[in-house]
Design an enzyme around this catalytic site. Sequence first.
Site, PDB file in Angstrom:
ATOM      1  CB  CYS A  34      -0.940   0.009   1.192  1.00 10.73           C
ATOM      2  SG  CYS A  34      -0.080  -0.048   2.758  1.00 10.73           S
ATOM      3  CG  ASP A  36      -0.019   3.160   3.923  1.00 16.20           C
ATOM      4  OD1 ASP A  36       0.055   3.987   3.000  1.00 16.20           O
ATOM      5  OD2 ASP A  36      -1.080   2.668   4.315  1.00 16.20           O
ATOM      6  CB  CYS A  60      -5.029   3.296   6.245  1.00 16.44           C
ATOM      7  SG  CYS A  60      -4.551   1.859   7.198  1.00 16.44           S
ATOM      8  CB  CYS A 104      -2.701  -1.669   8.790  1.00 17.63           C
ATOM      9  SG  CYS A 104      -3.748  -1.641   7.326  1.00 17.63           S
TER      10      CYS A 104
HETATM   11  S1  FES Z   1      -3.569   0.271   4.134  1.00 20.31           S
HETATM   12 FE1  FES Z   1      -1.469   0.510   4.285  1.00 20.31          FE
HETATM   13  S2  FES Z   1      -1.090   0.431   6.367  1.00 20.31           S
HETATM   14 FE2  FES Z   1      -3.239   0.248   6.215  1.00 20.31          FE
END
Ligand code: FES
Lengths: 135, 391
Positions: A34, A36, A60, A104
């Site tokens: 993602c 992140d 997120c 996550c």
């Molecule tokens: S969607 Fe990437 S950490 Fe939650």
Amino acid sequence: MQYSEKVLDHFQHPRNVGEIPDASGVGTVGNAKCGDIMQMFLKINDDEIVEDVKFKTFGCGAAIATSSMATELIKGKPLAEVEQLTNEAVVEALEGLPPVKIHCSVLAQEAVQAAIADYRAKKENKQKEEAPKAE
Amino acid sequence: MHVYLDNAATTKVLPEVIEAMIPYYTEFYGNPSSFHSFARDAHKGLDDARRTVAKCLNAANPSEIYFTGGGSEGDNMILRGVAQAYRKKGNHIITSKIEHHAILHTLQELEDKGLATVTYLDVDENGLVDPEAVRAAIRPDTILVSVMTANNEVGTIEPIKEIGAVCREAGVLFHTDAVQAIGHIPMDVQDMNIDLLTLTAHKFHGPKGVGAVYIRKGVRVPAMITGGGQENKKRAGTENVPGIVGLAKALEIQTGNLDANMKKMTALRDRLIAGVEERIPTVHLNGHRTQRLPNNVNFGIRYIESESILLMLDLQGVAASSGSACTSGSLDPSHVLLAMGITHEEANGSLRMTLSEFTTEEEIDYVLEILPPIVQRLRDMSPIYPKGGVE
Ligand code: FES
Ligand SMILES: Cc1ncc(COP(=O)(O)O)c(C=O)c1O
């Protein structure tokens, strides 16, 4: 998709946000899926107790909530215990996460482990540096 | 305050539309294919609706309108139908990289099954397809060009008339997914050189699960759903008469109010765009600044992630989206933004706010009041946000 009350609480009022300038260990991990990123700062004292912990997260709502919860779970705990932290424990403390958001919480576990690894590496380097001097 | 800024996902049904639908549940509930007065009344509702839709699109004849179960079905019916009916001519289909998944996933499947060879055209940084690129991609075995009228994520309005002209000249069928455009900007299938068009009612204040396709006379699209001979044998199944009546009513109202609504929404849209750009540093307007749907605002907000923004907004009563509603459960960044050359990181921080004529100035100002502190709070939490802020 629905987040639990606990997740929303930690998302809205995240605990221990920020940085520790003289941290004993810093872990930065990213999720390739993602994109992140999560960063953990640990302050570990001579008795190997996690005295302080701070985090920063680009991610997120679940990522922010799990980082916050992870810091709460490890603050003030001995390193040996902190090392055992699993993402399941974080999810449980948050009263669950939607299935697509489980990954996550893995980020939070990895960030803590990366910070511990950084602390260990730093400590080893320091001992190596100090060793010749002692001779 | 409760503010709904997700009108590209779906809209609220107009009270007049519901009123027009009710008699078709309670009085004229006959099956239009039956032989009695109940059926005749229902059939009349269908006929009137078909005429209304034809008129709003400026179709030459009401018989060129076929009712469906929505936008995805319409796109499927046309792509699968054309691929089947024109396979003797060839199997090459041209589309763009920013189409809705109802187009892209269907073409992917046709490719996988060996039923189509697809060229996916690039778009520029504003999301525009170049009509000359369409011309260059056309081959002797090209059977169809499918380019959306307006993009659902960034609101960019494509040069449909020009693309249609290129197709006409080359003798290739032209389809446009006009789901986001119908009822929002003027549409004229004859003037815009359109052979095939998809629309769905719930994007212009009609009911969900009902749509229509325009198929120009002479264009062959076989039935995808077979059974009874409804919709001139092109779409089997007892007609959703109340839904179809509602679709036509909504389209009639929205077409009648088009100029006034466009003016109103463009002003509010630009107020929101200007306000965000003024109050929040390092934001990027995704999509074309002027060649843009009157109701679409889409910003790339650097250093933070969409879902966190949406959650904060939602907790303060504002409903927005990160891109398309259908992909919000997915982790992949928007294929539309990536095709426009936007980086993975920036695409992660996209915020789409889509207005309707019910949106008020007070609502826009409320968003402009709460959004900057939300962004700042999340940026302060972000490890990739430059220390000391951005200039
Ligand atoms: S969607 Fe990437 S950490 Fe939650
Ligand atoms: C451009 C576009 N095409 C197709 C669709 C699908 O329409 P429906 O939801 O009616 O199936 C949508 C919206 O969801 C859309 O925005």
